[in-house]
Scaffold this motif. Structure first.
Motif, PDB file in Angstrom:
ATOM      1  N   GLY A  89       0.819  -1.213   0.000  1.00 15.28           N
ATOM      2  CA  GLY A  89       0.000   0.000   0.000  1.00 15.28           C
ATOM      3  C   GLY A  89       0.849   1.258   0.000  1.00 15.28           C
ATOM      4  N   GLN A  90       1.943   1.210   0.785  1.00 14.54           N
ATOM      5  CA  GLN A  90       2.839   2.374   0.837  1.00 14.54           C
ATOM      6  C   GLN A  90       3.509   2.604  -0.511  1.00 14.54           C
ATOM      7  OE1 GLN A  90       5.150   0.945   4.124  1.00 14.54           O
ATOM      8  NE2 GLN A  90       4.106   2.269   5.605  1.00 14.54           N
ATOM      9  N   GLN A  91       3.886   1.486  -1.178  1.00 15.36           N
ATOM     10  CA  GLN A  91       4.497   1.624  -2.504  1.00 15.36           C
ATOM     11  C   GLN A  91       3.532   2.319  -3.464  1.00 15.36           C
ATOM     12  OE1 GLN A  91       5.391  -2.462  -3.441  1.00 15.36           O
ATOM     13  NE2 GLN A  91       7.299  -2.465  -2.282  1.00 15.36           N
ATOM     14  N   GLN A  92       2.279   1.900  -3.410  1.00 17.74           N
ATOM     15  CA  GLN A  92       1.285   2.494  -4.305  1.00 17.74           C
ATOM     16  C   GLN A  92       1.109   3.987  -4.011  1.00 17.74           C
ATOM     17  OE1 GLN A  92      -0.293   0.265  -6.747  1.00 17.74           O
ATOM     18  NE2 GLN A  92      -0.425   2.327  -7.562  1.00 17.74           N
ATOM     19  N   ARG A  93       1.158   4.360  -2.741  1.00 16.39           N
ATOM     20  CA  ARG A  93       1.035   5.782  -2.393  1.00 16.39           C
ATOM     21  C   ARG A  93       2.214   6.582  -2.925  1.00 16.39           C
ATOM     22  NH1 ARG A  93      -1.211   6.611   3.660  1.00 16.39           N
ATOM     23  NH2 ARG A  93      -2.203   4.589   3.920  1.00 16.39           N
ATOM     24  N   VAL A  94       3.413   5.973  -2.862  1.00 15.11           N
ATOM     25  CA  VAL A  94       4.602   6.663  -3.374  1.00 15.11           C
ATOM     26  C   VAL A  94       4.463   6.883  -4.882  1.00 15.11           C
ATOM     27  CG1 VAL A  94       7.094   6.430  -3.771  1.00 15.11           C
ATOM     28  CG2 VAL A  94       6.111   5.828  -1.553  1.00 15.11           C
ATOM     29  N   PHE A  95       3.946   5.864  -5.562  1.00 18.92           N
ATOM     30  CA  PHE A  95       3.716   6.017  -7.009  1.00 18.92           C
ATOM     31  C   PHE A  95       2.732   7.150  -7.284  1.00 18.92           C
ATOM     32  CE2 PHE A  95       4.935   2.250  -9.921  1.00 18.92           C
ATOM     33  CZ  PHE A  95       6.256   2.413  -9.547  1.00 18.92           C
ATOM     34  N   LEU A  96       1.688   7.231  -6.441  1.00 20.28           N
ATOM     35  CA  LEU A  96       0.709   8.307  -6.635  1.00 20.28           C
ATOM     36  C   LEU A  96       1.352   9.665  -6.374  1.00 20.28           C
ATOM     37  CD1 LEU A  96      -2.183   9.142  -7.260  1.00 20.28           C
ATOM     38  CD2 LEU A  96      -2.760   8.800  -4.858  1.00 20.28           C
ATOM     39  N   ALA A  97       2.201   9.740  -5.335  1.00 23.63           N
ATOM     40  CA  ALA A  97       2.897  11.000  -5.041  1.00 23.63           C
ATOM     41  C   ALA A  97       3.784  11.416  -6.208  1.00 23.63           C
ATOM     42  CB  ALA A  97       3.744  10.852  -3.773  1.00 23.63           C
ATOM     43  N   ARG A  98       4.425  10.438  -6.853  1.00 26.76           N
ATOM     44  CA  ARG A  98       5.259  10.752  -8.003  1.00 26.76           C
ATOM     45  C   ARG A  98       4.409  11.350  -9.134  1.00 26.76           C
ATOM     46  NH1 ARG A  98       8.414   5.968 -11.151  1.00 26.76           N
ATOM     47  NH2 ARG A  98       6.280   5.417 -11.642  1.00 26.76           N
ATOM     48  N   ALA A  99       3.202  10.773  -9.313  1.00 27.75           N
ATOM     49  CA  ALA A  99       2.307  11.307 -10.348  1.00 27.75           C
ATOM     50  C   ALA A  99       1.852  12.721  -9.983  1.00 27.75           C
ATOM     51  CB  ALA A  99       1.104  10.387 -10.528  1.00 27.75           C
ATOM     52  N   LEU A 100       1.582  12.964  -8.688  1.00 28.34           N
ATOM     53  CA  LEU A 100       1.179  14.308  -8.258  1.00 28.34           C
ATOM     54  C   LEU A 100       2.289  15.312  -8.548  1.00 28.34           C
ATOM     55  CD1 LEU A 100      -0.517  13.529  -4.808  1.00 28.34           C
ATOM     56  CD2 LEU A 100      -1.649  14.140  -6.950  1.00 28.34           C
ATOM     57  N   ALA A 101       3.542  14.873  -8.371  1.00 29.49           N
ATOM     58  CA  ALA A 101       4.677  15.763  -8.631  1.00 29.49           C
ATOM     59  C   ALA A 101       4.735  16.172 -10.097  1.00 29.49           C
ATOM     60  CB  ALA A 101       5.988  15.083  -8.225  1.00 29.49           C
ATOM     61  N   GLN A 102       4.120  15.370 -10.972  1.00 24.33           N
ATOM     62  CA  GLN A 102       4.112  15.719 -12.396  1.00 24.33           C
ATOM     63  C   GLN A 102       3.182  16.890 -12.665  1.00 24.33           C
ATOM     64  OE1 GLN A 102       3.756  11.259 -13.722  1.00 24.33           O
ATOM     65  NE2 GLN A 102       4.593  12.392 -15.444  1.00 24.33           N
ATOM     66  N   ASP A 103       2.305  17.206 -11.709  1.00 29.04           N
ATOM     67  CA  ASP A 103       1.442  18.375 -11.799  1.00 29.04           C
ATOM     68  C   ASP A 103       0.728  18.412 -13.153  1.00 29.04           C
ATOM     69  OD1 ASP A 103       0.215  20.615 -10.956  1.00 29.04           O
ATOM     70  OD2 ASP A 103       1.857  21.975 -11.469  1.00 29.04           O
ATOM     71  N   ALA A 104      -0.019  17.341 -13.455  1.00 29.92           N
ATOM     72  CA  ALA A 104      -0.606  17.167 -14.782  1.00 29.92           C
ATOM     73  C   ALA A 104      -2.081  17.564 -14.791  1.00 29.92           C
ATOM     74  CB  ALA A 104      -0.441  15.714 -15.202  1.00 29.92           C
ATOM     75  N   ASP A 105      -2.701  17.468 -15.965  1.00 27.30           N
ATOM     76  CA  ASP A 105      -4.142  17.704 -16.086  1.00 27.30           C
ATOM     77  C   ASP A 105      -4.889  16.399 -16.292  1.00 27.30           C
ATOM     78  OD1 ASP A 105      -3.985  20.545 -15.930  1.00 27.30           O
ATOM     79  OD2 ASP A 105      -3.154  20.525 -17.959  1.00 27.30           O
ATOM     80  N   LEU A 106      -4.140  15.380 -16.751  1.00 26.45           N
ATOM     81  CA  LEU A 106      -4.726  14.058 -16.953  1.00 26.45           C
ATOM     82  C   LEU A 106      -3.892  13.039 -16.186  1.00 26.45           C
ATOM     83  CD1 LEU A 106      -6.418  11.835 -18.381  1.00 26.45           C
ATOM     84  CD2 LEU A 106      -4.880  12.056 -20.346  1.00 26.45           C
ATOM     85  N   TYR A 107      -4.546  12.273 -15.315  1.00 27.20           N
ATOM     86  CA  TYR A 107      -3.858  11.239 -14.530  1.00 27.20           C
ATOM     87  C   TYR A 107      -4.319   9.878 -15.002  1.00 27.20           C
ATOM     88  CZ  TYR A 107      -2.191  14.902 -11.479  1.00 27.20           C
ATOM     89  OH  TYR A 107      -1.562  16.022 -11.019  1.00 27.20           O
ATOM     90  N   LEU A 108      -3.375   9.079 -15.502  1.00 25.51           N
ATOM     91  CA  LEU A 108      -3.684   7.728 -15.967  1.00 25.51           C
ATOM     92  C   LEU A 108      -3.107   6.746 -14.950  1.00 25.51           C
ATOM     93  CD1 LEU A 108      -2.795   8.111 -19.752  1.00 25.51           C
ATOM     94  CD2 LEU A 108      -5.061   8.138 -18.713  1.00 25.51           C
ATOM     95  N   LEU A 109      -3.972   5.918 -14.361  1.00 32.02           N
ATOM     96  CA  LEU A 109      -3.522   5.005 -13.311  1.00 32.02           C
ATOM     97  C   LEU A 109      -3.836   3.568 -13.692  1.00 32.02           C
ATOM     98  CD1 LEU A 109      -5.197   7.635 -11.838  1.00 32.02           C
ATOM     99  CD2 LEU A 109      -3.862   6.757  -9.938  1.00 32.02           C
ATOM    100  N   ASP A 110      -2.851   2.686 -13.544  1.00 39.42           N
ATOM    101  CA  ASP A 110      -3.029   1.281 -13.880  1.00 39.42           C
ATOM    102  C   ASP A 110      -3.220   0.469 -12.598  1.00 39.42           C
ATOM    103  OD1 ASP A 110      -3.161  -1.082 -15.189  1.00 39.42           O
ATOM    104  OD2 ASP A 110      -1.319  -0.814 -16.367  1.00 39.42           O
ATOM    105  N   GLU A 111      -4.469   0.105 -12.338  1.00 38.73           N
ATOM    106  CA  GLU A 111      -4.810  -0.666 -11.132  1.00 38.73           C
ATOM    107  C   GLU A 111      -4.240  -0.050  -9.857  1.00 38.73           C
ATOM    108  OE1 GLU A 111      -5.668  -4.471 -11.081  1.00 38.73           O
ATOM    109  OE2 GLU A 111      -5.913  -4.752 -13.237  1.00 38.73           O
ATOM    110  N   PRO A 112      -4.646   1.177  -9.525  1.00 41.29           N
ATOM    111  CA  PRO A 112      -4.074   1.835  -8.339  1.00 41.29           C
ATOM    112  C   PRO A 112      -4.467   1.166  -7.025  1.00 41.29           C
ATOM    113  CG  PRO A 112      -5.891   3.131  -9.225  1.00 41.29           C
ATOM    114  CD  PRO A 112      -5.630   2.046 -10.209  1.00 41.29           C
ATOM    115  N   PHE A 113      -5.491   0.333  -7.045  1.00 40.09           N
ATOM    116  CA  PHE A 113      -5.928  -0.279  -5.784  1.00 40.09           C
ATOM    117  C   PHE A 113      -5.508  -1.742  -5.669  1.00 40.09           C
ATOM    118  CE2 PHE A 113      -9.172   2.917  -6.995  1.00 40.09           C
ATOM    119  CZ  PHE A 113      -8.863   3.851  -6.021  1.00 40.09           C
ATOM    120  N   ALA A 114      -4.678  -2.212  -6.615  1.00 45.61           N
ATOM    121  CA  ALA A 114      -4.284  -3.623  -6.589  1.00 45.61           C
ATOM    122  C   ALA A 114      -3.359  -3.887  -5.407  1.00 45.61           C
ATOM    123  CB  ALA A 114      -3.592  -4.008  -7.895  1.00 45.61           C
ATOM    124  N   GLY A 115      -3.729  -4.836  -4.577  1.00 42.54           N
ATOM    125  CA  GLY A 115      -2.871  -5.274  -3.480  1.00 42.54           C
ATOM    126  C   GLY A 115      -2.646  -4.255  -2.383  1.00 42.54           C
TER     127      GLY A 115
END
Lengths: 275, 310
Positions: free
Chosen positions: A164-190
């Motif tokens: 779960g912590q790994q997935q949150r870190v991945f999400l934080a990395r995406a937030l750092a991209q400061d984008a308008d479109l967020y594409l997530l591949d199975e963000p709730f897996a495991g």
């Protein structure tokens, strides 16, 4: 209206874009996308249009081409045919507006790096190949980590994190991209329940900020709670639209075939009586 | 440490150190990408390249041999990709098939043709000849300041120094790309980082390092330096930057210790003569790796994670 009559816009790369196929108010427009790993297509002639605001789920059985659709749209894997537009531009021109969260199982978590390092990878388009990570840029990375509740883990080696912590870190990395479109591949897996709540909270706040969120999602039970738009796929596009009208027993049956019991489908889908 | 050291030991030690560092740096990324065998493959396929270059030109000079070796490395990379894609074969198996075949072909050609008149044999290919790379004209440390003396340094030294500098600059310049694409290739591609070209570039840089080092010190040391120092360094730290620095330290240590032990070790144990420096350097790098496995602070990362979870 004939498409021929439409004015076209030249891109940096010499192609011309037909604005009718590349609307600026659509976060991700896909036309006739076909991808194949071997002889059988993984995704066949798919059309899709994800709105510039709101949360969309890509739903389908295993091997239906959900992840493939995302990766091909991003240019991570080559497509056999089809066009992809992000806010009316080609993906090459729009990279800075797109954030991507791959499946966390797709990387080696034993890699010698820290949580903060991973989040700073999301700042790449800001700092470039040789740019320095200045104070304000670092502070931004820290904020993103804080937003997913992982600020205390900044200096932790990534191999020491739970799934779960790994997935949150991945999400934080995406937030750092400061984008308008967020594409997530199975963000709730495991992930654990607390992480799932934290992630959905962040995604909903992105939606409230007017961003587009598109997630490959495998848990049919939460589609209605989390998303307002759904795209059903099984190699081909099955259906697409608002969850209330599209996430129906009929469409799920078409998507999953015999793989879901009919009674189960009734519990999940919006009651057919609503039609 | 006087004139004799400068004459007989300075250049071999420097060549050993520079070869070791040039191979260890790309080795870090090859290992993290699960491509450690590529280094092995390159250092093997260099042999047929050199032999063919010799047969074509009839001379044992550096430039055609380096070109032949580099050509063979590229042919091998293309063949490995082809076997992998066309045969749908697992990468390790494809590499193993190509590099053993090419190395064997090199040995066969070497045996069947008359190369006995020159110093080109299997032993040289494996071990190199580090001890022979001496600076006979040197008269002492002051020779290092004399330009006319410096011109008499063995050509291997300037070549490996240039290649080592090139490898260091390339690693620093593409650091951010290497880090992101090695950790998460899909994410790197989504950012627009040309990860396929980067991966090929890494292999080409490794090939250049291998060829230059092979010329001076033989293939055994090349294989060992691609793998042992980076693998030992990984066990010392959990930061990529620190790992790369550790790998350079271990590479240097292996080269210096290995050279000294090969020259004096047998004497210390009461034997006559000396053993191959290249062989000893590779052995020392292996011993360092064994030491890191036992004593390295991050040797059991799974254990650490379990401890923290408790």
């Amino acid at each position: 209206m004939s498409r021929m009559a439409q004015p076209t816009i030249a891109t940096d790369h010499g192609h011309s874009i037909d604005p009718a196929r590349a609307p600026r108010d659509t976060a991700l427009a896909i036309h006739g996308l076909t991808v194949s790993y071997g002889e059988k297509p993984a995704v066949f002639s798919v059309d899709a249009a994800f709105k510039a605001k709101g949360m969309s789920a890509i739903v389908g059985p295993n091997g239906a081409g959900k992840s493939t659709l995302l990766k091909a749209a991003l240019g991570v894997i080559p497509r056999l045919s089809g066009e992809v537009y992000v806010f009316g531009e080609t993906i090459r021109d729009a990279r800075a507006r797109v954030a991507y969260v791959p499946q966390s199982a797709s990387v080696d978590w034993d890699f010698p790096t820290t949580v903060m390092d991973v989040v700073q990878m999301g700042l790449y388009r800001k700092v470039g190949l040789l740019g320095r990570l200045s104070g304000p840029v670092r502070a931004q990375a820290r904020e993103c980590l804080d937003r997913v509740g992982m600020a205390d883990f900044a200096n932790r080696q990534i191999g020491q994190l739970s799934g779960g912590q790994q997935q949150r870190v991945f999400l934080a990395r995406a937030l750092a991209q400061d984008a308008d479109l967020y594409l997530l591949d199975e963000p709730f897996a495991g992930v654990d329940a607390a992480t799932e709540r934290a992630i959905i909270g962040v995604l909903k706040s992105l939606k409230d900020e007017g961003k587009a969120v598109v997630a490959v999602h495998h848990d049919l039970a939460t589609v209605r709670d989390y998303f307002d738009h759904v795209f059903l796929i099984n190699v081909r596009r099955i259906a697409e639209g608002p969850v209330e009208t599209t996430f129906t027993t009929e469409h799920l049956q078409a998507t999953y075939g015999g793989r879901l019991a009919a009674t189960h489908l009734d519990e999940l889908a919006v009651a057919d009586g609503a039609r | 440490m006087g004139a004799e050291f400068v004459q007989f030991s300075l250049t071999p030690v420097l060549i050993g150190v520079l070869s070791a560092i040039a191979c260890a740096l790309p080795g870090n990324f090859l290992i993290l990408r699960r491509q450690a065998l590529i280094g092995d493959a390159i250092s093997h396929v260099v042999l047929p390249g050199i032999v063919v270059a010799f047969l074509l030109t009839g001379m044992i000079s550096a430039v055609p041999m380096l070109l032949g070796a580099a050509g063979a490395a590229l042919v091998a990379v293309v063949l490995i990709e082809a076997v992998k894609r066309l045969g749908n074969i697992e990468p390790g198996a494809a590499m193993g098939a190509i590099f053993t075949s090419m190395f064997a072909a090199g040995v066969l050609i070497l045996e069947q043709t008359d190369t006995s008149s020159v110093h080109l044999d299997v032993e040289h290919a494996l071990m190199g000849n580090l001890e022979s790379l001496v600076w006979l004209r040197a008269e002492g440390w002051h020779s290092l300041l004399d330009p006319s003396m410096l011109a008499t340094l063995p050509g291997e030294l300037s070549r490996i120094a240039a290649v080592c500098a090139f490898v260091v600059v390339a690693t620093l310049m593409f650091w951010r790309w290497l880090k992101i694409a090695t950790f998460d290739e899909g994410f790197a591609q989504a950012l627009g980082i040309p990860s396929t070209a980067l991966g090929l570039g890494l292999v080409v840089v490794a090939a250049i390092a291998a060829v230059a080092a092979f010329d001076a010190v033989g293939s055994i040391i090349v294989i060992a330096m691609f793998i042992c120092p980076p693998a030992a360094a990984r066990l010392m730290t959990n930061r990529l930057g620190h790992q790369v620095v550790w790998s350079a330290v271990f590479a240097t240590l292996s080269a210096v210790l290995g050279y000294v032990l090969a020259g004096y070790g047998p004497f210390w144990f009461g034997f006559e003569g000396a053993v191959s420096a290249a062989g000893m350097i590779a052995t020392v790098s292996g011993i360092i790796l064994a030491g890191a496995c036992v004593f390295g602070p991050h040797r059991s990362r799974v254990g650490v994670a379990q401890q923290e979870a408790r």
